[in-house]
Design a protein around this motif. Structure first.
Motif, PDB file in Angstrom:
ATOM      1  N   TRP A 121       0.841  -1.200   0.000  1.00 36.70           N
ATOM      2  CA  TRP A 121       0.000   0.000   0.000  1.00 36.70           C
ATOM      3  C   TRP A 121       0.881   1.258   0.000  1.00 36.70           C
ATOM      4  CZ3 TRP A 121      -5.452   0.528   0.068  1.00 36.70           C
ATOM      5  CH2 TRP A 121      -5.902   1.842   0.237  1.00 36.70           C
ATOM      6  N   GLN A 122       1.891   1.259   0.860  1.00 34.45           N
ATOM      7  CA  GLN A 122       2.777   2.421   0.928  1.00 34.45           C
ATOM      8  C   GLN A 122       3.529   2.623  -0.388  1.00 34.45           C
ATOM      9  OE1 GLN A 122       3.232   4.773   3.293  1.00 34.45           O
ATOM     10  NE2 GLN A 122       1.680   3.893   4.651  1.00 34.45           N
ATOM     11  N   LYS A 123       3.876   1.522  -1.050  1.00 35.04           N
ATOM     12  CA  LYS A 123       4.606   1.627  -2.320  1.00 35.04           C
ATOM     13  C   LYS A 123       3.719   2.135  -3.442  1.00 35.04           C
ATOM     14  CE  LYS A 123       7.249  -0.957  -5.753  1.00 35.04           C
ATOM     15  NZ  LYS A 123       7.646  -2.267  -6.289  1.00 35.04           N
ATOM     16  N   TYR A 124       2.536   1.544  -3.570  1.00 34.32           N
ATOM     17  CA  TYR A 124       1.708   1.822  -4.731  1.00 34.32           C
ATOM     18  C   TYR A 124       0.672   2.908  -4.522  1.00 34.32           C
ATOM     19  CZ  TYR A 124       3.783  -2.381  -6.699  1.00 34.32           C
ATOM     20  OH  TYR A 124       4.673  -3.305  -7.189  1.00 34.32           O
ATOM     21  N   ARG A 125       0.198   3.085  -3.289  1.00 33.96           N
ATOM     22  CA  ARG A 125      -0.829   4.088  -3.033  1.00 33.96           C
ATOM     23  C   ARG A 125      -0.253   5.368  -2.430  1.00 33.96           C
ATOM     24  NH1 ARG A 125      -4.967   4.371  -5.682  1.00 33.96           N
ATOM     25  NH2 ARG A 125      -6.036   5.489  -4.001  1.00 33.96           N
ATOM     26  N   GLU A 126       0.636   5.219  -1.440  1.00 27.39           N
ATOM     27  CA  GLU A 126       1.194   6.391  -0.766  1.00 27.39           C
ATOM     28  C   GLU A 126       2.470   6.890  -1.421  1.00 27.39           C
ATOM     29  OE1 GLU A 126      -0.499   7.807   1.699  1.00 27.39           O
ATOM     30  OE2 GLU A 126      -2.008   6.216   1.689  1.00 27.39           O
ATOM     31  N   LYS A 127       3.090   6.053  -2.248  1.00 29.64           N
ATOM     32  CA  LYS A 127       4.352   6.385  -2.938  1.00 29.64           C
ATOM     33  C   LYS A 127       5.466   6.716  -1.949  1.00 29.64           C
ATOM     34  CE  LYS A 127       2.012   6.162  -6.802  1.00 29.64           C
ATOM     35  NZ  LYS A 127       2.125   5.002  -7.712  1.00 29.64           N
ATOM     36  N   ASP A 128       5.490   6.006  -0.830  1.00 33.18           N
ATOM     37  CA  ASP A 128       6.520   6.212   0.196  1.00 33.18           C
ATOM     38  C   ASP A 128       7.440   4.995   0.197  1.00 33.18           C
ATOM     39  OD1 ASP A 128       8.039   6.478   2.542  1.00 33.18           O
ATOM     40  OD2 ASP A 128       6.402   7.449   3.635  1.00 33.18           O
ATOM     41  N   ALA A 129       8.525   5.085  -0.532  1.00 32.61           N
ATOM     42  CA  ALA A 129       9.432   3.944  -0.702  1.00 32.61           C
ATOM     43  C   ALA A 129      10.092   3.544   0.606  1.00 32.61           C
ATOM     44  CB  ALA A 129      10.494   4.268  -1.747  1.00 32.61           C
ATOM     45  N   GLN A 130      10.401   4.522   1.458  1.00 37.14           N
ATOM     46  CA  GLN A 130      11.071   4.211   2.721  1.00 37.14           C
ATOM     47  C   GLN A 130      10.163   3.388   3.631  1.00 37.14           C
ATOM     48  OE1 GLN A 130      12.630   7.629   4.813  1.00 37.14           O
ATOM     49  NE2 GLN A 130      13.068   6.449   6.675  1.00 37.14           N
ATOM     50  N   LYS A 131       8.914   3.837   3.792  1.00 33.18           N
ATOM     51  CA  LYS A 131       7.980   3.080   4.620  1.00 33.18           C
ATOM     52  C   LYS A 131       7.664   1.727   3.990  1.00 33.18           C
ATOM     53  CE  LYS A 131       7.229   5.198   8.383  1.00 33.18           C
ATOM     54  NZ  LYS A 131       7.687   4.527   9.628  1.00 33.18           N
ATOM     55  N   ALA A 132       7.521   1.719   2.689  1.00 34.42           N
ATOM     56  CA  ALA A 132       7.245   0.465   1.999  1.00 34.42           C
ATOM     57  C   ALA A 132       8.327  -0.560   2.295  1.00 34.42           C
ATOM     58  CB  ALA A 132       7.137   0.706   0.492  1.00 34.42           C
ATOM     59  N   ALA A 133       9.579  -0.149   2.203  1.00 35.00           N
ATOM     60  CA  ALA A 133      10.699  -1.070   2.447  1.00 35.00           C
ATOM     61  C   ALA A 133      10.708  -1.558   3.891  1.00 35.00           C
ATOM     62  CB  ALA A 133      12.019  -0.384   2.103  1.00 35.00           C
ATOM     63  N   GLU A 134      10.402  -0.667   4.827  1.00 33.60           N
ATOM     64  CA  GLU A 134      10.394  -1.054   6.240  1.00 33.60           C
ATOM     65  C   GLU A 134       9.349  -2.127   6.512  1.00 33.60           C
ATOM     66  OE1 GLU A 134       9.528   0.939  10.659  1.00 33.60           O
ATOM     67  OE2 GLU A 134       9.600   2.213   8.864  1.00 33.60           O
ATOM     68  N   TYR A 135       8.148  -1.924   6.004  1.00 36.04           N
ATOM     69  CA  TYR A 135       7.079  -2.887   6.251  1.00 36.04           C
ATOM     70  C   TYR A 135       7.286  -4.179   5.462  1.00 36.04           C
ATOM     71  CZ  TYR A 135       4.697   1.199   8.265  1.00 36.04           C
ATOM     72  OH  TYR A 135       4.375   2.297   9.018  1.00 36.04           O
ATOM     73  N   LEU A 136       7.768  -4.069   4.230  1.00 36.17           N
ATOM     74  CA  LEU A 136       8.006  -5.270   3.429  1.00 36.17           C
ATOM     75  C   LEU A 136       9.107  -6.132   4.028  1.00 36.17           C
ATOM     76  CD1 LEU A 136       7.693  -3.700  -0.123  1.00 36.17           C
ATOM     77  CD2 LEU A 136       6.193  -5.457   0.833  1.00 36.17           C
ATOM     78  N   LYS A 137      10.121  -5.510   4.587  1.00 39.35           N
ATOM     79  CA  LYS A 137      11.167  -6.297   5.245  1.00 39.35           C
ATOM     80  C   LYS A 137      10.601  -7.032   6.455  1.00 39.35           C
ATOM     81  CE  LYS A 137      15.864  -6.079   7.119  1.00 39.35           C
ATOM     82  NZ  LYS A 137      15.587  -6.987   8.244  1.00 39.35           N
ATOM     83  N   ALA A 138       9.717  -6.359   7.212  1.00 42.31           N
ATOM     84  CA  ALA A 138       9.089  -7.020   8.358  1.00 42.31           C
ATOM     85  C   ALA A 138       8.251  -8.209   7.896  1.00 42.31           C
ATOM     86  CB  ALA A 138       8.223  -6.018   9.117  1.00 42.31           C
ATOM     87  N   ALA A 139       7.546  -8.065   6.767  1.00 41.20           N
ATOM     88  CA  ALA A 139       6.746  -9.172   6.223  1.00 41.20           C
ATOM     89  C   ALA A 139       7.639 -10.327   5.809  1.00 41.20           C
ATOM     90  CB  ALA A 139       5.929  -8.685   5.022  1.00 41.20           C
ATOM     91  N   LYS A 140       8.682 -10.024   5.091  1.00 34.68           N
ATOM     92  CA  LYS A 140       9.610 -11.055   4.616  1.00 34.68           C
ATOM     93  C   LYS A 140      10.263 -11.791   5.776  1.00 34.68           C
ATOM     94  CE  LYS A 140      14.054 -11.508   2.246  1.00 34.68           C
ATOM     95  NZ  LYS A 140      14.791 -11.800   3.495  1.00 34.68           N
TER      96      LYS A 140
END
Length: 590
Positions: free
Chosen positions: A219-238
């Motif tokens: 969501w942060q990557k595609y909707r909010e366009k916030d790459a930093q937050k996207a990476a933080e949450y995606l790393k937690a998921a992974k």
């Protein structure tokens, strides 16, 4: 003997009402004493009282489950006009709509009381972890629906008017607190507590963390366009998914269909959490809905075409010799040489046409993923007394969470996907005995199979080939599990579910009426049919041959609007804020 996820009612402290918390003042009861909260049995009972809310499985009685019946609209033809205009409603609802903080208060009471009880540190931290896990789940749901929401992490009193009508907090700030709750729970929730598969433990926390953080990361990557937050949450998921996969606690079950049709999931190594149904104690009706009702929500042509050929190639890829336009125009050949999972989610022995079959499917394709063939004609398969167990959380979803998060991190320059990642995820799923599909090999910026690069002509050009194929695998492996709609939301791809933009969403099987009548009468000479039997089946072109088209009126077609990414705040809540001199802005477009 089968057991069920405990559905005991929480004590009166927790069960105040279904009324929105913000419309009433907090109330306590006589059970709210130090002695009560110093007893681990009591605390466990309060936590179990939340299970029905978060782990409802196939639900109970005649209640419709979100599995199959509610949230996979993006993969269905749906001729129900009540769902046609938009995904939700034309206008914001007057009340309800999911803007409800009652359950959150129950959770905060548990956290608050356990924080101050006198139990040993390990016991206290475990139940704090469980409480914070549930708070994380509740806020994931609220944020997913509404975006920015008020954040409450304390038990409010009747005089806390300023806090009761708190402003909406930015979603990333809320999700930072959600991630902190998940991390605490991961550190402190026990490896085992209670019946395996039926109780919250550390693996359950990790699995849900992988789901929640994948949603928010994308969501942060595609909707909010916030790459930093996207990476933080995606790393937690992974990372959360990886711990489950590499723990050795789980393995893929050999039979894909049994995951959703088993009478008993106890001991199934793919199941992380399930809900058990027991005759005379706890039953459901999901199988009956699918087995006995005509399917006005039946698989669309779009979904059927997403399944690969058995050689691992997209059906329309140039050079794929296993699929052709001619094969597509007869169901017996259309289903031949395809991913075996296709024949495990629909009946492939016939088309299920109105006027011929009862029940029938509006697309001609009749889904059966939840039908246990051994009991489908018995009372347990045709009423509200179904006893097939519900897989609430499975290894295959965790696996798909991992590979998608890893691929998205690679797109962000934060990770390098390896063949080892592919082998322990998608290729492991394809090695399932009942699936047995060719392996994927990393090849440049995409995948190849048996030396042939995958190049799907149907691919959305905005989506990299590698991610497109991962999303396809997720769609086919987890079909009808109530996740497709939210997947499209988080990818910013709700346009995929618009019937006017994507004609195949309102198309079903190819039907040559003359050929079908001849075939059917040869197979069923005792009950022959005529063209009159097929008069209610509408095709997409003139004549007696074409694709079945369930919806003819444009006004009934499902359409997409930008506002549909977030749910509307009910009008009574906006009014309530205004009455207390506080602003509560409606979501855009509503």
């Amino acid at each position: 003997m089968k057991r069920k996820i405990l559905t005991a009612l929480a004590l009166s402290l927790m069960l105040c009402s279904c009324e929105d918390y913000l419309t009433r003042l907090p109330q306590d009861t006589v059970t709210d004493t130090p002695d009560f909260w110093n007893n681990e049995k009591n605390v466990r009972s309060e936590a179990i009282g939340l299970y029905d809310h978060y782990f409802d499985g196939y639900k109970t009685g005649w209640s419709r489950s979100t599995w199959f019946a509610e949230t996979d609209i993006a993969d269905w033809v749906d001729d129900n006009a009540q769902r046609a205009a938009t995904f939700f409603t034309k206008v914001a609802p007057a009340t309800g709509g999911g803007w409800d903080f009652t359950t959150l208060r129950r959770i905060n009471v548990i956290i608050d009381r356990v924080t101050t009880n006198s139990m040993e540190e390990e016991v206290k931290n475990h139940w704090l972890g469980v409480g914070r896990f549930f708070r994380a789940l509740e806020y994931c749901k609220l944020v997913s629906k509404f975006g920015d929401v008020p954040y409450y992490d304390t038990v409010l009193s009747s005089t806390d008017y300023e806090k009761l009508y708190a402003p909406r907090m930015k979603r990333s700030e809320v999700m930072d607190r959600v991630l902190a709750d998940f991390k605490f729970a991961c550190e402190h929730v026990r490896a085992q507590d209670g019946e395996p598969g039926l109780s919250v433990n550390n693996d359950v926390v990790l699995a849900y963390m992988s789901r929640a953080m994948l949603f928010e990361g994308t969501w942060q990557k595609y909707r909010e366009k916030d790459a930093q937050k996207a990476a933080e949450y995606l790393k937690a998921a992974k990372d959360a998914a990886e711990k489950i996969i590499k723990s050795g606690n789980y393995s893929l079950h050999p039979n894909y269909k049994e995951l959703t049709t088993s009478l008993d999931l106890a001991g199934n190594k793919e199941i992380i959490l399930y809900r058990s149904y027991v005759e005379g104690e706890l039953t459901h009706s999901l199988m009956s809905f699918q087995n006995t009702e005509h399917e006005n929500s039946s698989p669309s042509r779009s979904l059927i075409e997403s399944y690969l050929s058995s050689n691992g190639l997209p059906i329309y890829q140039s050079g794929n010799t296993l699929y052709s336009e001619e094969k597509e125009k007869w169901f017996e050949t259309e289903f031949a040489d395809r991913d075996p999972r296709l024949s495990q989610i629909i009946y492939t022995d016939d088309l299920y046409l109105e006027g011929v079959k009862a029940p029938y499917a509006v697309s001609g394709y009749f889904a059966n993923r939840f039908v246990n063939e051994d009991i489908k004609t018995l009372p347990a398969g045709t009423s509200s007394t179904n006893t097939t167990d519900a897989p609430v959380m499975k290894l295959n979803e965790v696996i798909m969470n991992y590979i998608e998060a890893a691929a998205e991190l690679q797109e962000l320059g934060q990770y390098t996907l390896t063949q080892g990642d592919v082998d322990m995820t998608i290729n492991a799923i394809r090695d399932r005995e009942s699936t047995h599909m060719p392996h994927l090999t990393l090849s440049g910026t995409g995948f190849s199979v048996n030396g042939t690069a995958i190049n799907d002509p149907e691919r959305d050009k905005d989506v990299p080939s590698l991610i497109w194929e991962i999303r396809r695998e997720r769609r086919t492996e987890l079909v009808y599990e109530g996740i497709r709609f939210n997947d499209l939301r988080r990818w910013s791809k709700l346009n995929y579910a618009d019937m006017k933009l994507n004609k195949k969403l309102n198309l079903g099987a190819w039907l040559d009426k003359d050929k079908y009548i001849a075939w059917y009468n040869k197979k069923h000479p005792e009950s022959p049919i005529t063209m009159e039997h097929l008069k209610s089946v509408t095709l997409d072109r003139s004549g007696n041959a074409g694709y079945i088209m369930p919806i003819q009126e444009e006004a009934k077609m499902r359409t997409f609007s930008e506002k549909d990414y977030l749910y509307p705040i009910p009008e009574d809540q906006i009014t309530l804020y205004e009455q207390n001199n506080k602003p509560l802005n409606q979501n855009p477009g509503w």
